[in-house]
Design an enzyme around this catalytic site. Sequence first.
Site, PDB file in Angstrom:
ATOM      1  N   LYS A 135       0.833  -1.827   0.137  1.00 57.51           N
ATOM      2  CA  LYS A 135       0.419   0.240  -0.406  1.00 57.51           C
ATOM      3  C   LYS A 135       1.064   1.240  -0.379  1.00 57.51           C
ATOM      4  O   LYS A 135       2.054   1.328   1.145  1.00 57.51           O
ATOM      5  CB  LYS A 135      -0.725   0.138   1.256  1.00 57.51           C
ATOM      6  N   PRO A 157       9.399  -5.808   3.514  1.00 59.48           N
ATOM      7  CA  PRO A 157      10.162  -4.898   4.790  1.00 59.48           C
ATOM      8  C   PRO A 157       8.734  -4.999   6.171  1.00 59.48           C
ATOM      9  O   PRO A 157       7.349  -4.746   6.467  1.00 59.48           O
ATOM     10  CB  PRO A 157      10.433  -3.659   4.808  1.00 59.48           C
ATOM     11  N   ILE A 158       8.620  -5.378   7.547  1.00 64.52           N
ATOM     12  CA  ILE A 158       8.319  -5.190   8.404  1.00 64.52           C
ATOM     13  C   ILE A 158       8.297  -3.822   8.802  1.00 64.52           C
ATOM     14  O   ILE A 158       8.930  -3.132   9.116  1.00 64.52           O
ATOM     15  CB  ILE A 158       8.609  -6.175   9.847  1.00 64.52           C
ATOM     16  N   GLY A 190       5.561   0.632   7.268  1.00 68.82           N
ATOM     17  CA  GLY A 190       4.427   2.023   6.226  1.00 68.82           C
ATOM     18  C   GLY A 190       3.942   2.389   5.000  1.00 68.82           C
ATOM     19  O   GLY A 190       3.271   2.269   3.617  1.00 68.82           O
ATOM     20  N   SER A 230      -1.234  -4.995   7.601  1.00 71.68           N
ATOM     21  CA  SER A 230      -2.769  -4.359   6.675  1.00 71.68           C
ATOM     22  C   SER A 230      -3.478  -5.836   5.396  1.00 71.68           C
ATOM     23  O   SER A 230      -4.244  -5.883   5.419  1.00 71.68           O
ATOM     24  CB  SER A 230      -2.827  -3.699   6.823  1.00 71.68           C
ATOM     25  N   ASP A 259      -5.823   0.339   7.921  1.00 67.86           N
ATOM     26  CA  ASP A 259      -5.488   0.083   7.128  1.00 67.86           C
ATOM     27  C   ASP A 259      -5.913  -0.936   7.122  1.00 67.86           C
ATOM     28  O   ASP A 259      -6.315  -1.249   5.037  1.00 67.86           O
ATOM     29  CB  ASP A 259      -4.137   0.559   6.878  1.00 67.86           C
TER      30      ASP A 259
END
EC number: 2.7.1.148
Length: 298
Positions: free
Chosen positions: A19, A106-107, A110, A115, A148
Site C-alpha cells: 500500500k 519489510p516489517i 509504512g 494490513s 488500514d
Amino acid sequence: MPEGGLAEAFGVTEEARAKINLALHVTGQRADGYHLLDMLVTFADCGDRLGFLPSQADTFTLSGRFGETLADDGGTNLVLRARDLLREAVGALAFPVHIHLQKNLPIASGIGGGSADAAATLRGLMRFWGMSLPVEALATLSLKLGADVPMCLESRPLIARGIGEQIEPVPELPAFAIVLANPLKGVSTPEVFRRLPAKNNPPLNLASNLAGTADWLAAIGIARNDLEPPARELVPEISAISAMLQARGALLTRMSGSGATCFGIFTTMAAAQEAVTTLHGERPDWYFQATETVSGGA
C-alpha cells in the site's frame, strides 16, 4: 519457498499488494486518540503472497526475505488474527487450513505489509472456504484488525478519510512506475504522531478534473505526508534515501505512511529498474524494489 512454487504447492493463493500513501494529511484527532486522516492511496504490483491448503489442524508457515522476522511474534500476527475472526463469523464452514505467508515486504515499514496480509487472508479464506460475508459485515470485521485493513481489502486506488474506514474509489488515477526504498530501520508510529507540530492540518483537496499522468503528478506534488517531517527527525536515513531517489531521476519522492519506506515515481519501468540497480550497488544492505502501481481502471 521459490515464488513460483507457492502457486504449485497451494491450491488457493492471494496477493497482498504493498500500500502506497501518495498523500497523507493529518486533519484532526478523535476523543479516543485516533487521528483523522485524508489519504490518497494506491497499491503496487509487488508485495507478500499467501497460500491456503487443507490441513488436519490449523498450520502457519513462513518464507521470504523477511519471514524470519515474524517467526517469534508471539502469536500476534495479523494473518492469524484475520483467520480467527473470520472463523468466528462463519462457524462450521471454516475447516482447518494450512496458511503459508511469503513475506517479501519489510516489517512495519509504512506500506501496509501486515494490513495487506490480513486483507489477503480474508479474501483468500473466503475463496478457500467457499463462502462470503455481506459487505457491511466484512467491513466491520476488517476494521477490527486495523484501520488500514479495509482499504487493503480494496487494493485499488482510493481516497480514505476518517481513521481510514471512509473509502472512495479513484478510478481516474493512472499507474506509475515507482521505486520503493527502505533503510531497514524501524520508525515508531506513536512517536511520529507525538512529534506532530499540529493535528488539524488542511485536508486533501484534489481537483475534480485531473486527467493524465502529468496532472496527477502535479496534484500529488502539491499534497503532503504530514508524518514525514517528524519521521525524518527520528530516522535521518529517510532524508538520505529520498535524496538518493531524486539523484537517480525520480520525478517525485515522498515517504509512505509513517515510514520508513519512501517511493520515487519514474518516467518508465526501465528507468525505475535502472535506478534500483544503481541503488543496490550503493547500499546493498537496504531494500529497493522497482514496481508499478495499479491503475484506478484496472
